[in-house]
Design a protein around this motif. Structure first.
Motif, mmCIF file in Angstrom:
data_model
loop_
_atom_site.group_PDB
_atom_site.id
_atom_site.type_symbol
_atom_site.label_atom_id
_atom_site.label_comp_id
_atom_site.label_asym_id
_atom_site.label_seq_id
_atom_site.Cartn_x
_atom_site.Cartn_y
_atom_site.Cartn_z
ATOM 1 N N LEU A 96 0.595 -1.192 0.133
ATOM 2 C CA LEU A 96 -0.220 0.497 0.328
ATOM 3 C C LEU A 96 0.893 1.267 0.001
ATOM 4 C CD1 LEU A 96 -3.391 -1.166 2.236
ATOM 5 C CD2 LEU A 96 -3.049 -1.237 -0.092
ATOM 6 N N LEU A 97 2.250 1.333 0.437
ATOM 7 C CA LEU A 97 2.507 2.312 0.089
ATOM 8 C C LEU A 97 3.383 2.653 -0.841
ATOM 9 C CD1 LEU A 97 5.357 1.300 3.288
ATOM 10 C CD2 LEU A 97 3.765 2.424 4.294
ATOM 11 N N ARG A 98 3.162 1.296 -1.364
ATOM 12 C CA ARG A 98 3.130 1.990 -3.124
ATOM 13 C C ARG A 98 2.597 1.957 -4.297
ATOM 14 N NH1 ARG A 98 6.822 -1.397 -1.148
ATOM 15 N NH2 ARG A 98 5.920 -3.620 -1.415
ATOM 16 N N ALA A 99 1.575 2.108 -3.815
ATOM 17 C CA ALA A 99 0.538 2.156 -4.271
ATOM 18 C C ALA A 99 -0.484 3.396 -5.231
ATOM 19 C CB ALA A 99 -1.382 2.013 -3.858
ATOM 20 N N LYS A 100 -0.918 3.905 -5.989
ATOM 21 C CA LYS A 100 -0.501 4.875 -6.726
ATOM 22 C C LYS A 100 -2.057 5.622 -6.640
ATOM 23 C CE LYS A 100 3.439 4.557 -9.313
ATOM 24 N NZ LYS A 100 3.867 4.346 -10.293
ATOM 25 N N VAL A 101 -2.938 4.605 -5.766
ATOM 26 C CA VAL A 101 -4.139 4.804 -5.771
ATOM 27 C C VAL A 101 -4.876 5.430 -4.943
ATOM 28 C CG1 VAL A 101 -4.938 3.374 -8.027
ATOM 29 C CG2 VAL A 101 -5.060 3.200 -5.607
ATOM 30 N N ARG A 102 -6.087 5.834 -4.276
ATOM 31 C CA ARG A 102 -6.499 6.155 -2.603
ATOM 32 C C ARG A 102 -6.538 4.626 -2.170
ATOM 33 N NH1 ARG A 102 -10.105 10.179 -2.180
ATOM 34 N NH2 ARG A 102 -10.865 10.037 -4.350
ATOM 35 N N THR A 103 -7.032 4.939 -1.371
ATOM 36 C CA THR A 103 -7.732 2.864 -0.790
ATOM 37 C C THR A 103 -8.160 3.118 0.449
ATOM 38 O OG1 THR A 103 -5.423 2.660 0.369
ATOM 39 C CG2 THR A 103 -5.842 1.780 -1.988
ATOM 40 N N ARG A 104 -9.604 2.319 1.218
ATOM 41 C CA ARG A 104 -9.893 2.709 2.161
ATOM 42 C C ARG A 104 -9.798 0.971 3.374
ATOM 43 N NH1 ARG A 104 -15.923 3.270 2.189
ATOM 44 N NH2 ARG A 104 -15.984 0.968 2.330
ATOM 45 N N LEU A 105 -8.976 1.146 3.895
ATOM 46 C CA LEU A 105 -9.000 -0.085 4.434
ATOM 47 C C LEU A 105 -10.229 -0.833 5.032
ATOM 48 C CD1 LEU A 105 -6.740 -2.118 5.967
ATOM 49 C CD2 LEU A 105 -6.773 -0.796 8.038
ATOM 50 N N LEU A 106 -10.141 -1.868 5.455
ATOM 51 C CA LEU A 106 -11.759 -2.548 5.070
ATOM 52 C C LEU A 106 -11.521 -3.736 6.489
ATOM 53 C CD1 LEU A 106 -13.381 -3.360 1.216
ATOM 54 C CD2 LEU A 106 -13.677 -1.498 2.625
ATOM 55 N N GLY A 107 -10.169 -4.224 6.745
ATOM 56 C CA GLY A 107 -9.896 -5.025 7.742
ATOM 57 C C GLY A 107 -9.224 -5.407 7.276
ATOM 58 N N GLY A 108 -8.263 -6.533 8.439
ATOM 59 C CA GLY A 108 -7.458 -7.377 8.122
ATOM 60 C C GLY A 108 -8.034 -8.957 7.639
ATOM 61 N N THR A 109 -6.511 -9.874 7.414
ATOM 62 C CA THR A 109 -6.573 -11.179 7.586
ATOM 63 C C THR A 109 -6.556 -12.028 8.632
ATOM 64 O OG1 THR A 109 -5.139 -11.767 6.020
ATOM 65 C CG2 THR A 109 -6.828 -11.029 4.677
ATOM 66 N N GLY A 110 -5.773 -11.139 9.127
ATOM 67 C CA GLY A 110 -4.733 -12.725 9.899
ATOM 68 C C GLY A 110 -4.089 -13.757 9.361
ATOM 69 N N ILE A 111 -3.400 -13.223 8.444
ATOM 70 C CA ILE A 111 -2.869 -14.152 7.555
ATOM 71 C C ILE A 111 -1.869 -12.969 6.864
ATOM 72 C CG2 ILE A 111 -1.765 -15.251 5.089
ATOM 73 C CD1 ILE A 111 -5.303 -14.837 4.780
ATOM 74 N N GLU A 112 -0.425 -13.913 7.716
ATOM 75 C CA GLU A 112 1.199 -12.791 7.434
ATOM 76 C C GLU A 112 1.610 -13.523 6.468
ATOM 77 O OE1 GLU A 112 1.864 -10.314 9.527
ATOM 78 O OE2 GLU A 112 0.186 -10.537 10.557
ATOM 79 N N SER A 113 2.361 -12.555 5.970
ATOM 80 C CA SER A 113 3.445 -12.960 4.789
ATOM 81 C C SER A 113 5.017 -11.989 4.753
ATOM 82 C CB SER A 113 2.682 -12.097 3.186
ATOM 83 O OG SER A 113 2.386 -11.002 3.184
ATOM 84 N N PRO A 114 5.735 -12.213 3.934
ATOM 85 C CA PRO A 114 7.079 -11.231 3.999
ATOM 86 C C PRO A 114 6.943 -9.612 3.900
ATOM 87 C CG PRO A 114 7.434 -13.435 2.457
ATOM 88 C CD PRO A 114 5.504 -13.248 2.718
ATOM 89 N N MET A 115 5.529 -8.961 3.554
ATOM 90 C CA MET A 115 5.501 -7.504 2.721
ATOM 91 C C MET A 115 4.162 -7.770 4.161
ATOM 92 S SD MET A 115 5.314 -7.856 -0.999
ATOM 93 C CE MET A 115 5.557 -6.459 -1.004
ATOM 94 N N GLY A 116 4.574 -8.230 4.970
ATOM 95 C CA GLY A 116 3.392 -7.493 5.787
ATOM 96 C C GLY A 116 2.069 -9.055 5.863
ATOM 97 N N GLU A 117 0.469 -8.155 6.804
ATOM 98 C CA GLU A 117 -0.475 -8.890 6.854
ATOM 99 C C GLU A 117 -1.191 -8.815 5.737
ATOM 100 O OE1 GLU A 117 -4.237 -8.857 8.831
ATOM 101 O OE2 GLU A 117 -3.232 -7.342 9.717
ATOM 102 N N ILE A 118 -2.167 -9.366 5.142
ATOM 103 C CA ILE A 118 -2.926 -9.528 4.147
ATOM 104 C C ILE A 118 -4.108 -8.688 4.589
ATOM 105 C CG2 ILE A 118 -3.796 -10.629 1.704
ATOM 106 C CD1 ILE A 118 -0.808 -11.290 1.830
ATOM 107 N N VAL A 119 -3.807 -7.440 4.174
ATOM 108 C CA VAL A 119 -5.092 -6.698 4.140
ATOM 109 C C VAL A 119 -6.354 -6.819 3.801
ATOM 110 C CG1 VAL A 119 -4.562 -5.700 5.780
ATOM 111 C CG2 VAL A 119 -4.061 -4.831 3.237
ATOM 112 N N LEU A 120 -7.440 -5.871 3.345
ATOM 113 C CA LEU A 120 -8.640 -5.951 2.433
ATOM 114 C C LEU A 120 -8.515 -4.987 2.676
ATOM 115 C CD1 LEU A 120 -11.375 -8.337 3.290
ATOM 116 C CD2 LEU A 120 -9.248 -8.970 1.858
#
Length: 358
Positions: A96-120
């Motif tokens: 999300l730090l590199r996204a070129k669009v605005r986003t709204r966080l809907l929630g987390g998934t609890g699933i971790e990855s090397p680049m942080g939690e997978i979020v919606l």
């Protein structure tokens, strides 16, 4: 609490590929490439744009990483993933730090990855996003369910080089395969290699009685063997990596059917070929075509020698997309490539989405 997104569905000016996806009633579509630079991301963007035009609420995730500015293997520029306003995206938080669009966080998934939690998130604008999703099958199931909970009417799964398990019917109910000049060789070489891949992915589904017979092998995530009368000979939850010596050790036992719940790689395949020589008419049942790590000529030879290969779940091919350009040289004329591909693959919806958009 995950916020649902409601969007009315409306069909408008559908491309052949999008029309096929809708006509099949697909809810989860995997987009996979024959190799790097065959137009997978362009095909994905086309589907996202078509869904937006049809007012269909879309969910998007990836089993690897896509949308980065340069290819991670060949270090050449690549097209970005272009999300549309309202698109629901499951991605690692760091992207999300590199996204070129605005986003709204809907929630987390609890699933971790090397680049942080997978979020919606929900994309608020049209533009570029990098997408990096869950890599494990059971995590993908959870992500898809959460995207649907948020209101996604259709979910697109973006694949990664060397991975095809997202195309399994256990995860996706339809597949789009991107092929193109980057495979190498002339037009007919590319089409031959594409047909070979389709032969593996497209193995037929087991008949209902056969599927019921071998279901215990898949229930225990192992390997099963039955004689010609359908009586069980062997059924154990063993890894397929260890299955070859077990099968070859059956000796004079009558064998009619073998079911393998996991991947069938070269060593196990060679054991199955030897078993076929001992037991003519042998039937092999696998989960689906993504589990076969063999060449099309291996499959053809097995069947020519009297063997049968079936899938517990057949893969539904939504379409084949073409990329006539290769960054390594040897590009094709787009119109000629499309015409030749449609002749060579008459049973599939074949399109060049760039020509469709022109």
């Amino acid at each position: 609490m995950l916020a649902p997104v409601q969007t009315p569905a409306l069909q408008t000016n559908a491309s052949p590929l999008w029309a096929r996806v809708q006509n099949l009633g697909l809810r989860t579509v995997a987009v996979m490439g024959m190799t790097k630079n065959t137009g997978k991301t362009v095909s994905l963007n086309h589907l996202l744009a078509q869904a937006q035009s049809a007012h269909v609420a879309v969910g998007l995730t990836s089993i690897g990483r896509d949308g980065e500015e340069r290819d991670q293997v060949f270090s050449i520029p690549k097209p970005p993933v272009m999300v549309t306003p309202g698109c629901l995206v499951a991605t690692a938080r760091d992207t999300l730090l590199r996204a070129k669009v605005r986003t709204r966080l809907l929630g987390g998934t609890g699933i971790e990855s090397p680049m942080g939690e997978i979020v919606l998130v929900k994309a608020l604008d049209a533009g570029e996003m990098e997408v990096a999703g869950a890599s494990r099958s059971h995590d993908q199931h959870r992500v898809i369910a959460l995207l649907r909970q948020c209101g996604a009417e259709i979910v697109f799964l973006d694949g990664a080089l060397g991975r095809s398990h997202h195309a399994s019917p256990a995860i996706a109910d339809g597949v789009v395969l991107a092929t193109g000049a980057a495979i190498g060789g002339g037009v007919q070489d590319v089409l031959r290699k594409t047909r070979d891949r389709l032969a593996i992915l497209g193995i037929a589904a087991a008949e209902a009685a056969l599927a019921a017979q071998v279901q215990p092998a898949f229930d225990c995530a192992g390997v099963g063997v039955w004689d010609r009368a359908g009586a069980p000979v062997f059924l154990e939850p063993i890894a397929t990596l260890n299955a070859a010596p077990v099968l070859l050790g059956l000796g004079a036992t009558d064998v009619g059917t073998v079911a393998v719940s996991g991947a069938v790689a070269r060593r196990l395949w060679q054991a199955l070929v030897e078993l076929l020589q001992r037991h003519p008419g042998l039937t092999l049942v696998v989960g689906d075509g993504t589990k076969l790590f063999i060449d099309a000529i291996d499959l053809a030879t097995f069947e020519r020698q009297g063997g049968h290969v079936r899938a517990m779940r057949a893969i539904r091919m939504a379409g084949i997309t073409l990329n006539p350009f290769s960054p390594f040289g040897g590009s094709f004329d787009a119109h000629e490539f499309l015409a030749q591909a449609q002749l060579a693959l008459p049973d599939y919806t074949v399109s060049d989405v760039q020509l469709t958009a022109a």
